[in-house]
Design a protein around this motif. Sequence first.
Motif, mmCIF file in Angstrom:
data_model
loop_
_atom_site.group_PDB
_atom_site.id
_atom_site.type_symbol
_atom_site.label_atom_id
_atom_site.label_comp_id
_atom_site.label_asym_id
_atom_site.label_seq_id
_atom_site.Cartn_x
_atom_site.Cartn_y
_atom_site.Cartn_z
ATOM 1 N N THR A 272 0.831 -1.202 0.000
ATOM 2 C CA THR A 272 0.000 0.000 0.000
ATOM 3 C C THR A 272 0.862 1.247 0.000
ATOM 4 O OG1 THR A 272 -1.699 -1.143 1.301
ATOM 5 C CG2 THR A 272 -1.826 1.265 1.204
ATOM 6 N N VAL A 273 0.596 2.155 -0.934
ATOM 7 C CA VAL A 273 1.265 3.454 -0.946
ATOM 8 C C VAL A 273 0.498 4.361 0.000
ATOM 9 C CG1 VAL A 273 1.891 5.465 -2.308
ATOM 10 C CG2 VAL A 273 2.100 3.172 -3.301
ATOM 11 N N VAL A 274 1.157 4.789 1.075
ATOM 12 C CA VAL A 274 0.511 5.605 2.092
ATOM 13 C C VAL A 274 0.685 7.097 1.810
ATOM 14 C CG1 VAL A 274 0.485 6.196 4.560
ATOM 15 C CG2 VAL A 274 0.766 3.806 3.838
ATOM 16 N N ASP A 275 1.909 7.489 1.440
ATOM 17 C CA ASP A 275 2.217 8.905 1.265
ATOM 18 C C ASP A 275 3.504 9.004 0.469
ATOM 19 O OD1 ASP A 275 2.782 11.615 1.511
ATOM 20 O OD2 ASP A 275 3.335 11.499 3.630
ATOM 21 N N THR A 276 3.458 9.653 -0.686
ATOM 22 C CA THR A 276 4.650 9.736 -1.533
ATOM 23 C C THR A 276 5.595 10.870 -1.149
ATOM 24 O OG1 THR A 276 3.422 11.061 -3.144
ATOM 25 C CG2 THR A 276 3.524 8.674 -3.521
ATOM 26 N N THR A 277 5.277 11.614 -0.079
ATOM 27 C CA THR A 277 6.149 12.690 0.377
ATOM 28 C C THR A 277 7.557 12.163 0.631
ATOM 29 O OG1 THR A 277 4.264 13.742 1.482
ATOM 30 C CG2 THR A 277 6.465 14.526 2.081
ATOM 31 N N GLY A 278 8.534 12.766 -0.010
ATOM 32 C CA GLY A 278 9.925 12.405 0.235
ATOM 33 C C GLY A 278 10.433 11.211 -0.541
ATOM 34 N N ALA A 279 9.635 10.651 -1.443
ATOM 35 C CA ALA A 279 10.075 9.460 -2.179
ATOM 36 C C ALA A 279 11.357 9.722 -2.965
ATOM 37 C CB ALA A 279 8.966 8.986 -3.117
ATOM 38 N N GLY A 280 11.381 10.818 -3.705
ATOM 39 C CA GLY A 280 12.578 11.149 -4.471
ATOM 40 C C GLY A 280 13.753 11.489 -3.577
ATOM 41 N N ASP A 281 13.471 12.156 -2.458
ATOM 42 C CA ASP A 281 14.530 12.528 -1.517
ATOM 43 C C ASP A 281 15.206 11.290 -0.938
ATOM 44 O OD1 ASP A 281 13.500 15.081 -1.956
ATOM 45 O OD2 ASP A 281 12.330 15.076 -0.105
ATOM 46 N N LEU A 282 14.393 10.308 -0.557
ATOM 47 C CA LEU A 282 14.961 9.100 0.046
ATOM 48 C C LEU A 282 15.600 8.201 -1.007
ATOM 49 C CD1 LEU A 282 15.043 8.274 3.081
ATOM 50 C CD2 LEU A 282 13.618 10.243 2.519
ATOM 51 N N PHE A 283 15.095 8.254 -2.237
ATOM 52 C CA PHE A 283 15.789 7.539 -3.310
ATOM 53 C C PHE A 283 17.209 8.093 -3.438
ATOM 54 C CE2 PHE A 283 17.401 6.668 -7.449
ATOM 55 C CZ PHE A 283 16.959 5.383 -7.726
#
Length: 332
Positions: A272-283
Amino acid sequence: MASSARFDVVAIGNAIVDVLARADDALITAEGLTKGSMRLIDADEATRLYAEMGPAVEMSGGSAANTLAGMAALGRRCGFIGQVASDQLGQVFTHDLTALGVAFDTPPSSDGGPTARCLILVTPDGQRTMNTFLGASQNLGRESLDAELIAAADILYLEGYLWNADASRAAMAEAIAIARAAGRRVAFTLSDTFVVAGHGEDFRRMTAAREIDILFANEAELLELAGEADFETALAKVAADVPLLVATRGEHGAVAVSGGQRSEVAAEPIDTVVDTTGAGDLFAAGFLAGVAEGRPVADCLTMGAVCAREIIAQVGPRAQTDLKAKVAERLG
């Protein structure tokens, strides 16, 4: 081989406290917002929109700061340069970052507005729509740079969002010169399509001059930078001017091109995708941590994908799981 520099990465970015609240699509429509995008707002709009939001959670954010928080969780040595104000949110941001072991001692400003905040509306599909009041963060100037800190890092990591303000743009240009003079590498994240649309000529000049060693972009940003409609065409065009290009594609994984060699990784499976906030940052955190460890590009991509998966399975951009353990499970 891993670097012997004092720091693996020193980043320059917006010092922002995120305010996250659940929202339905009706609110996004009523506010005339584009779901999944980021826009800049002023103090009055920040106050008005905050009143429209539901119950919220506050946590320190900022794109580059999120990346450093992830890298610190992976055991890397990091430093941050960013501007907060002498207020409560500024104290919160400083505590949150330094408690993770990130070196951060940029003096707070006493004028130029309060500490920045980003009002984030998270819809049921996990998409985040960001409304950012930059406040003090956009007043980062050359006087706030720590030349010794920059020169002590193997990689200087720059957040594209800061390219919008004159003072911070000049500071970042000087930081690049400092890093170059010290024989260090420069990494840059494009941050958003509106940043590229407004400053694409600058970025194309910088890549053509080989001022950027590692460039991070999502698919939309890459297309905007290249002025192309096809991903593969854009990838080839930009990669010709960048020693290491990293392009993320959401659920379709990520691609890196270095010295004409292409590496690709699928997105890590998630229930389940809960919140995409910060996805690129953490990548970027996972990828740069892999670079710091001297790993092959393919492993760096996998580390980025693992960290991105962990962050979109929770609310907010700071990891609540053991990233180091998750990467070890995947790569050993």
